[in-house]
Motif scaffolding. Structure first.
Motif, short mmCIF file in Angstrom:
data_model
loop_
_atom_site.label_atom_id
_atom_site.label_comp_id
_atom_site.label_asym_id
_atom_site.label_seq_id
_atom_site.Cartn_x
_atom_site.Cartn_y
_atom_site.Cartn_z
N GLY A 1 0.92 -1.19 -0.07
CA GLY A 1 0.06 -0.04 0.00
C GLY A 1 0.88 1.46 -0.10
O GLY A 1 0.26 2.35 -0.08
N LEU A 2 2.25 1.16 -0.06
CA LEU A 2 2.97 2.34 0.03
C LEU A 2 3.25 2.97 -1.17
O LEU A 2 3.25 2.23 -2.35
CB LEU A 2 4.46 2.04 0.53
CG LEU A 2 4.43 1.46 2.14
CD1 LEU A 2 5.73 1.30 2.25
CD2 LEU A 2 3.94 2.82 2.92
N PRO A 3 2.95 4.37 -1.67
CA PRO A 3 3.00 4.81 -2.89
C PRO A 3 4.58 4.83 -3.22
O PRO A 3 5.43 4.82 -2.68
CB PRO A 3 2.59 6.35 -2.47
CG PRO A 3 2.60 6.47 -0.98
CD PRO A 3 2.56 5.26 -0.31
N ALA A 4 4.78 4.86 -4.54
CA ALA A 4 6.06 4.72 -5.20
C ALA A 4 6.86 6.06 -5.01
O ALA A 4 8.03 6.09 -4.97
CB ALA A 4 6.03 4.43 -6.68
N ASP A 5 6.30 7.15 -4.70
CA ASP A 5 7.03 8.36 -4.43
C ASP A 5 7.08 8.75 -3.02
O ASP A 5 7.03 9.84 -2.70
CB ASP A 5 6.10 9.43 -5.30
CG ASP A 5 4.60 9.71 -4.91
OD1 ASP A 5 4.28 8.98 -4.34
OD2 ASP A 5 4.20 10.73 -5.51
N PRO B 1 11.94 -0.11 -3.64
CA PRO B 1 12.90 -1.38 -3.27
C PRO B 1 12.97 -1.24 -1.79
O PRO B 1 12.82 -0.64 -0.97
CB PRO B 1 14.20 -0.51 -3.86
CG PRO B 1 13.83 0.91 -4.08
CD PRO B 1 12.24 1.07 -3.94
N ALA B 2 13.47 -2.66 -1.75
CA ALA B 2 13.52 -3.07 -0.27
C ALA B 2 15.25 -3.67 -0.08
O ALA B 2 15.64 -4.60 -0.87
CB ALA B 2 12.75 -4.24 0.22
N ALA C 1 23.33 4.62 4.62
CA ALA C 1 22.26 5.74 4.78
C ALA C 1 20.97 5.30 4.68
O ALA C 1 20.67 4.55 3.96
CB ALA C 1 22.87 6.71 3.81
N LEU C 2 20.36 5.86 5.52
CA LEU C 2 18.70 5.50 5.45
C LEU C 2 17.96 6.54 4.26
O LEU C 2 17.77 7.67 4.54
CB LEU C 2 18.01 5.75 6.77
CG LEU C 2 18.34 4.90 7.87
CD1 LEU C 2 17.87 5.37 9.23
CD2 LEU C 2 18.01 3.24 7.35
N GLN C 3 17.66 5.80 3.25
CA GLN C 3 17.37 6.56 1.85
C GLN C 3 15.71 6.55 2.07
O GLN C 3 15.15 5.82 2.07
CB GLN C 3 17.80 6.14 0.64
CG GLN C 3 19.40 6.07 0.45
CD GLN C 3 19.89 5.55 -0.68
OE1 GLN C 3 19.11 5.31 -1.73
NE2 GLN C 3 21.18 5.28 -0.91
N ARG C 4 15.41 7.92 1.37
CA ARG C 4 13.85 8.02 1.39
C ARG C 4 13.35 7.20 -0.04
O ARG C 4 14.20 6.96 -0.92
CB ARG C 4 13.58 9.53 1.17
CG ARG C 4 13.89 10.45 2.46
CD ARG C 4 13.59 11.71 2.07
NE ARG C 4 14.22 12.46 3.23
CZ ARG C 4 13.52 14.01 3.49
NH1 ARG C 4 12.91 14.51 2.61
NH2 ARG C 4 13.99 14.74 4.24
N GLY C 5 12.36 6.50 0.25
CA GLY C 5 11.78 6.00 -0.77
C GLY C 5 12.23 4.42 -0.88
O GLY C 5 12.06 3.75 -1.81
N ARG C 6 12.98 3.90 0.19
CA ARG C 6 13.40 2.62 0.28
C ARG C 6 13.19 1.89 1.57
O ARG C 6 13.10 2.84 2.76
CB ARG C 6 15.01 2.59 0.01
CG ARG C 6 15.81 1.09 -0.14
CD ARG C 6 17.06 1.26 -0.53
NE ARG C 6 18.25 2.06 0.51
CZ ARG C 6 19.29 1.94 -0.10
NH1 ARG C 6 19.76 1.33 -0.88
NH2 ARG C 6 20.15 2.31 0.95
N ILE D 1 11.12 -10.59 -0.34
CA ILE D 1 9.77 -10.71 -0.29
C ILE D 1 8.99 -9.31 -0.34
O ILE D 1 8.31 -9.01 -1.02
CB ILE D 1 9.21 -11.70 0.81
CG1 ILE D 1 9.66 -13.12 0.88
CG2 ILE D 1 7.90 -11.43 1.17
CD1 ILE D 1 9.72 -13.73 2.23
N LEU D 2 9.38 -8.30 0.38
CA LEU D 2 8.91 -7.11 0.42
C LEU D 2 9.23 -6.13 -0.82
O LEU D 2 8.47 -5.59 -1.03
CB LEU D 2 9.30 -6.43 1.58
CG LEU D 2 9.15 -6.98 3.20
CD1 LEU D 2 9.66 -6.07 4.07
CD2 LEU D 2 7.67 -7.27 3.01
#
Length: 345
Positions: A25-29, A59-60, A68-73, A51-52
């Motif tokens: 359910g998470l949006p791609a952006d 991307p998982a 680094a904790l990247q946004r969108g990942r 799996i995720l």
């Protein structure tokens, strides 16, 4: 003013299905980084990131130390390592287990709240017992947003229900709808929020420790409890140092292992069950040995020894029957298996 751009997610029993539904359910952006802890067995490798990654549009990856904790990942904790947040990066540690788990949900939540304050969104999904409750209270105490999977939607409702019992959360929704909710919450500017408690700082430091914890780091956190740690048999300290209101009773031993009262009670039950099974086996072996010795005495015509060994055999067999009935009565039933073995390869 900080923005809400870090989402931390915790799950345990039943968590694979909940996490797949969540990431779908998470949006791609989505303009936020996501860190995930699912309780895993210590050995082997985890296929959870794959799996995720196949379950949604983001991307998982399996987190690595210093990444680094990247946004969108989506960043997934590997087995046998705590996933912590330090200065916007992932930190992996082999610190003390919490409720018998490494990685632990509370360790991630606590570190994120300490490092990122009100910019954190905490999400608790399916799981048994009360993991995640203390961490969510720390997030809320720093002004972060709190989201819980609807207990009726969870395969195991223990973790979501525990959070709801101790905290007035911001949102309670099915896992499939959390993504749409976060779309509207991410990126909002928020007040800085209060400072992390001294206990949260110290526990975050303990979780990040890889070279062992000294007893003088734990003893000042509370008072002696007269209970023993199920992991190491060390003395447990009941944590009392500036706990946020509503936090369930928690303990740490002098080498750092952490337990909630509920998890400690379950671990004590498991230890007792193991001891009873051991006693049953010993009694059956004792009855068998006495039976063999009775036969040998009978062959020699030693009637007095025959009667003695027969009494010993009967007493051991009767005691074994009592323990067997107790074990089969379900007295030691546990709420759930708290690790996701179905995706460890």
């Amino acid at each position: 003013m900080p923005t809400r751009d870090l989402i931390v997610v915790g799950a345990s029993a039943g968590g694979v299905e909940a996490l797949r539904s969540f990431v779908a359910g998470l949006p791609a952006d989505l303009d936020a980084a996501i860190a995930v802890v699912l309780h895993l067995p210590a050995g082997g490798t985890s296929a959870l990131a794959g799996i995720l990654g196949r379950s949604g549009s983001l991307p998982a990856v399996t987190a690595s130390d210093g990444m680094a904790l990247q946004r969108g990942r989506v960043h997934v904790a590997p087995p046998d390592h705590h996933l912590l947040v330090v200065d916007g990066s992932a930190r992996l540690s082999h610190g003390p287990t919490e409720n018998g788990h490494r990685p632990a949900v509370d360790a991630l939540f606590r570190s994120a709240a300490t490092a990122h304050g009100a910019g954190v969104i905490g999400v608790v999904l399916s799981g048994a017992l009360d993991d995640g409750t203390a961490g969510m209270l720390t997030i809320a105490g720093r002004g972060g947003l709190t989201v819980v999977q609807d207990p009726e939607d969870a395969l195991y409702d223990g973790m979501p229900t525990s959070v709801l019992r101790h905290l007035d959360v911001d949102h309670v929704v099915p896992s499939a709808k959390i993504g749409a909710l976060l779309r509207d919450c991410v990126g909002l500017r928020v007040d800085v929020g209060g400072e992390p408690s001294e206990l949260a700082r110290r526990e975050s430091a303990i979780a990040a420790t890889t070279g062992g914890v000294r007893s003088d780091e734990v003893i000042p956190l509370g008072r002696p409890s007269n209970f023993s740690c199920p992991d190491c048999d060390g003395n447990l300290v009941e944590l009392t140092l500036a706990e946020p209101d509503g936090v369930p009773k928690r303990f740490r031993c002098q080498v750092g292992h952490a337990w909630t009262a509920e998890a400690l009670l379950q671990a004590q039950g498991a230890a007792l069950e193991k001891a009873v099974w051991t006693a049953l086996r010993t009694l059956e072996e004792k009855a068998g040995l006495a039976r063999r010795m009775r036969g040998d005495a009978s062959a020699r015509g030693a009637d007095m020894l025959v009667r003695r060994f027969q009494r010993t055999e009967e007493e051991a067999a009767q005691a074994a029957d009592v323990l067997r009935r107790h074990l089969l009565s379900g007295t030691f039933a546990h709420p759930a298996d708290e690790v996701g073995e179905e995706f460890v390869t």
